[in-house]
Scaffold this motif. Sequence first.
Motif, PDB file in Angstrom:
ATOM      1  N   GLN A 180      -0.866   5.475 -17.731  1.00  0.00           N
ATOM      2  CA  GLN A 180      -2.196   5.030 -18.156  1.00  0.00           C
ATOM      3  C   GLN A 180      -3.045   4.949 -16.881  1.00  0.00           C
ATOM      4  OE1 GLN A 180      -4.854   3.172 -18.309  1.00  0.00           O
ATOM      5  NE2 GLN A 180      -5.509   3.722 -20.356  1.00  0.00           N
ATOM      6  N   LYS A 181      -3.860   5.944 -16.686  1.00  0.00           N
ATOM      7  CA  LYS A 181      -4.523   6.159 -15.405  1.00  0.00           C
ATOM      8  C   LYS A 181      -5.387   4.982 -14.970  1.00  0.00           C
ATOM      9  CE  LYS A 181      -7.284   9.741 -13.109  1.00  0.00           C
ATOM     10  NZ  LYS A 181      -7.959  11.057 -13.311  1.00  0.00           N
ATOM     11  N   GLU A 182      -6.261   4.502 -15.834  1.00  0.00           N
ATOM     12  CA  GLU A 182      -7.195   3.449 -15.438  1.00  0.00           C
ATOM     13  C   GLU A 182      -6.469   2.148 -15.126  1.00  0.00           C
ATOM     14  OE1 GLU A 182     -10.246   3.913 -14.580  1.00  0.00           O
ATOM     15  OE2 GLU A 182      -9.895   6.030 -15.073  1.00  0.00           O
ATOM     16  N   GLU A 183      -5.422   1.836 -15.901  1.00  0.00           N
ATOM     17  CA  GLU A 183      -4.649   0.624 -15.617  1.00  0.00           C
ATOM     18  C   GLU A 183      -3.934   0.734 -14.274  1.00  0.00           C
ATOM     19  OE1 GLU A 183      -4.437  -2.316 -17.192  1.00  0.00           O
ATOM     20  OE2 GLU A 183      -6.056  -1.622 -18.481  1.00  0.00           O
ATOM     21  N   ALA A 184      -3.398   1.923 -13.990  1.00  0.00           N
ATOM     22  CA  ALA A 184      -2.715   2.133 -12.719  1.00  0.00           C
ATOM     23  C   ALA A 184      -3.690   2.005 -11.542  1.00  0.00           C
ATOM     24  CB  ALA A 184      -2.034   3.494 -12.707  1.00  0.00           C
ATOM     25  N   LEU A 185      -4.888   2.590 -11.708  1.00  0.00           N
ATOM     26  CA  LEU A 185      -5.889   2.484 -10.636  1.00  0.00           C
ATOM     27  C   LEU A 185      -6.370   1.050 -10.460  1.00  0.00           C
ATOM     28  CD1 LEU A 185      -7.968   5.725 -11.283  1.00  0.00           C
ATOM     29  CD2 LEU A 185      -6.635   5.193  -9.229  1.00  0.00           C
ATOM     30  N   LYS A 186      -6.500   0.326 -11.557  1.00  0.00           N
ATOM     31  CA  LYS A 186      -6.874  -1.080 -11.480  1.00  0.00           C
ATOM     32  C   LYS A 186      -5.845  -1.860 -10.669  1.00  0.00           C
ATOM     33  CE  LYS A 186      -7.852  -5.107 -14.416  1.00  0.00           C
ATOM     34  NZ  LYS A 186      -7.908  -5.596 -15.836  1.00  0.00           N
ATOM     35  N   GLU A 200     -11.732   3.545  -2.108  1.00  0.00           N
ATOM     36  CA  GLU A 200     -11.796   4.669  -3.035  1.00  0.00           C
ATOM     37  C   GLU A 200     -10.380   4.979  -3.487  1.00  0.00           C
ATOM     38  OE1 GLU A 200     -14.186   8.159  -1.801  1.00  0.00           O
ATOM     39  OE2 GLU A 200     -14.500   7.050   0.054  1.00  0.00           O
ATOM     40  N   ALA A 201     -10.201   5.324  -4.765  1.00  0.00           N
ATOM     41  CA  ALA A 201      -8.874   5.684  -5.250  1.00  0.00           C
ATOM     42  C   ALA A 201      -8.991   6.563  -6.486  1.00  0.00           C
ATOM     43  CB  ALA A 201      -8.062   4.433  -5.574  1.00  0.00           C
ATOM     44  N   GLU A 202      -8.124   7.560  -6.547  1.00  0.00           N
ATOM     45  CA  GLU A 202      -8.037   8.425  -7.725  1.00  0.00           C
ATOM     46  C   GLU A 202      -6.589   8.882  -7.856  1.00  0.00           C
ATOM     47  OE1 GLU A 202      -8.548   9.338 -10.801  1.00  0.00           O
ATOM     48  OE2 GLU A 202     -10.685   9.569 -10.302  1.00  0.00           O
ATOM     49  N   ASP A 222      -8.901   5.948   0.039  1.00  0.00           N
ATOM     50  CA  ASP A 222      -9.462   5.620   1.351  1.00  0.00           C
ATOM     51  C   ASP A 222      -9.516   4.098   1.465  1.00  0.00           C
ATOM     52  OD1 ASP A 222     -10.444   6.032   3.845  1.00  0.00           O
ATOM     53  OD2 ASP A 222     -12.414   6.754   3.233  1.00  0.00           O
ATOM     54  N   THR A 223      -9.674   3.622   2.697  1.00  0.00           N
ATOM     55  CA  THR A 223      -9.651   2.180   2.936  1.00  0.00           C
ATOM     56  C   THR A 223     -10.834   1.750   3.795  1.00  0.00           C
ATOM     57  OG1 THR A 223      -8.450   2.109   5.053  1.00  0.00           O
ATOM     58  CG2 THR A 223      -7.138   2.446   3.056  1.00  0.00           C
ATOM     59  N   ASN A 224     -10.968   0.443   3.940  1.00  0.00           N
ATOM     60  CA  ASN A 224     -12.015  -0.103   4.794  1.00  0.00           C
ATOM     61  C   ASN A 224     -11.551  -0.288   6.233  1.00  0.00           C
ATOM     62  OD1 ASN A 224     -10.312  -2.294   4.714  1.00  0.00           O
ATOM     63  ND2 ASN A 224     -11.736  -3.666   3.651  1.00  0.00           N
ATOM     64  N   THR A 246      -6.870  24.434  -5.505  1.00  0.00           N
ATOM     65  CA  THR A 246      -7.258  23.017  -5.490  1.00  0.00           C
ATOM     66  C   THR A 246      -6.719  22.344  -4.240  1.00  0.00           C
ATOM     67  OG1 THR A 246      -7.201  22.923  -7.915  1.00  0.00           O
ATOM     68  CG2 THR A 246      -7.093  20.827  -6.733  1.00  0.00           C
ATOM     69  N   VAL A 247      -7.569  21.570  -3.594  1.00  0.00           N
ATOM     70  CA  VAL A 247      -7.147  20.763  -2.449  1.00  0.00           C
ATOM     71  C   VAL A 247      -7.318  19.290  -2.814  1.00  0.00           C
ATOM     72  CG1 VAL A 247      -7.606  20.117  -0.054  1.00  0.00           C
ATOM     73  CG2 VAL A 247      -7.702  22.528  -0.739  1.00  0.00           C
ATOM     74  N   LEU A 248      -6.252  18.520  -2.709  1.00  0.00           N
ATOM     75  CA  LEU A 248      -6.319  17.068  -2.879  1.00  0.00           C
ATOM     76  C   LEU A 248      -6.351  16.430  -1.509  1.00  0.00           C
ATOM     77  CD1 LEU A 248      -3.759  16.488  -5.786  1.00  0.00           C
ATOM     78  CD2 LEU A 248      -6.220  16.959  -5.921  1.00  0.00           C
TER      79      LEU A 248
END
Length: 441
Positions: A29-35, A45-47, A139-141, A384-386
Amino acid sequence: MRLEIGNFYVKDIRFGKELSYQAGILTIQKEEALKFVREDERITEAELYIAKPGDKIRMCPVKEAIEPRVRPDGRSVFPGYTGDLTRAGEGVTHALKNCSVLVVGRHWGGFQDGLIDMSGEGQKYTHFGELQNLVLVADTNEVFEQREQQKKNDALRRAGHRLAEYVAQCIKELQPEETEVFELEPMIRRANETEKLPSVVYVMQPQSQMEELGYNDLAYGWDMNRMLPTVMHPNEVLDGAMVSGSFMPVSSKWSTYDFQNCPNIKALYREHGKTINFLGVIMSNLNVALEQKERAALYVAQIANTLGADAAVVAEEGYGNPDADFVGCIVALEDAGVKTVGISNECTGRDGQSQPLVTLDEKCDAIVSCGNVSELIELPPMETVLGELEALARDGLSGGWAADEKLGPSVREDGSIIMENNAMFCGDQVCGWSPKTMKEF
């Protein structure tokens, strides 16, 4: 100690309505995992992406790889790092096999970050090109290290480890498809038939050269720069006690996935009681100052003698300065009467004709080579480049460059690349994955 690893073999990864595992299909479940990932405020930033064998995907800069696992009793998979400090190496662990969580930088790379191709010529150079991968691009701060050649990557690495534990929750209550059992009797309480066999120790030399903490591999969350060589049960290594944090040139690096699945340890286990008496692991380190190198080598030899080892296998994470530790350790073991085989990559230059290790000794007469870090690799564009391919040339990745008088830049305008093997993520696989072979001319 008895460790049971319950295996669930992933055939495919998909995004869907809920986190689940069924009939070889891992659904995220993508959105839950990103949360969950964004609970760490350092992640800006995260995807999430899915990268499968055969996909026309190139990833760069890749920072870490972790096998998703969970302990049914609720203990942390990485004690002292992602959870409370408890003993690893015993009890039950569930693992999602044939897959990994890969951590890729959204923008910034560094010396210890590399490249993975999921198809084409580049796929064969790294074990992770053969796996089903859940890819976290983030990415991070941590602005202070964006342009640093050597990075701690702490927020990104921790995000990957936490995500790997989170994903594996879906198999916590399920019945494994297969169970691997790893069990060694105490060294002084073994059967007479086993005692008659040659006694062998596996000496691991994880990266620990940086005096500033945070750039080194971790044992139970403890920075290995602060350690002296010690005895570890092989189950501890396979069960999350070791976490990668290495700044080493990335083809030489051991990811956490490599510790979790170390083929060399499993090979020694398979021969235990048949051809050898596998005593266990001497966990050593890699240092900078000569006195530190000599001290570690003496400790390793003393421990091997104390355990009654007849033979040793020594594996080195890295090359260059660590070659002195590697060779010194082998010499100390041989001087102590322990027959020793070494496993290392080489740095023989782009033409393959330079001295393979920084230092050599005639007592190092049995070394397994895992390839040349300086070998040139040329790869066509990928659809595709990730991440950010420009990092290969811009950010000091160990096998890339911004410009070369003869070869031009590592990253060309059409997306094709030329680089040294140095930049292939965990490509040399001293821990035992290497698909490479030797040819005689």
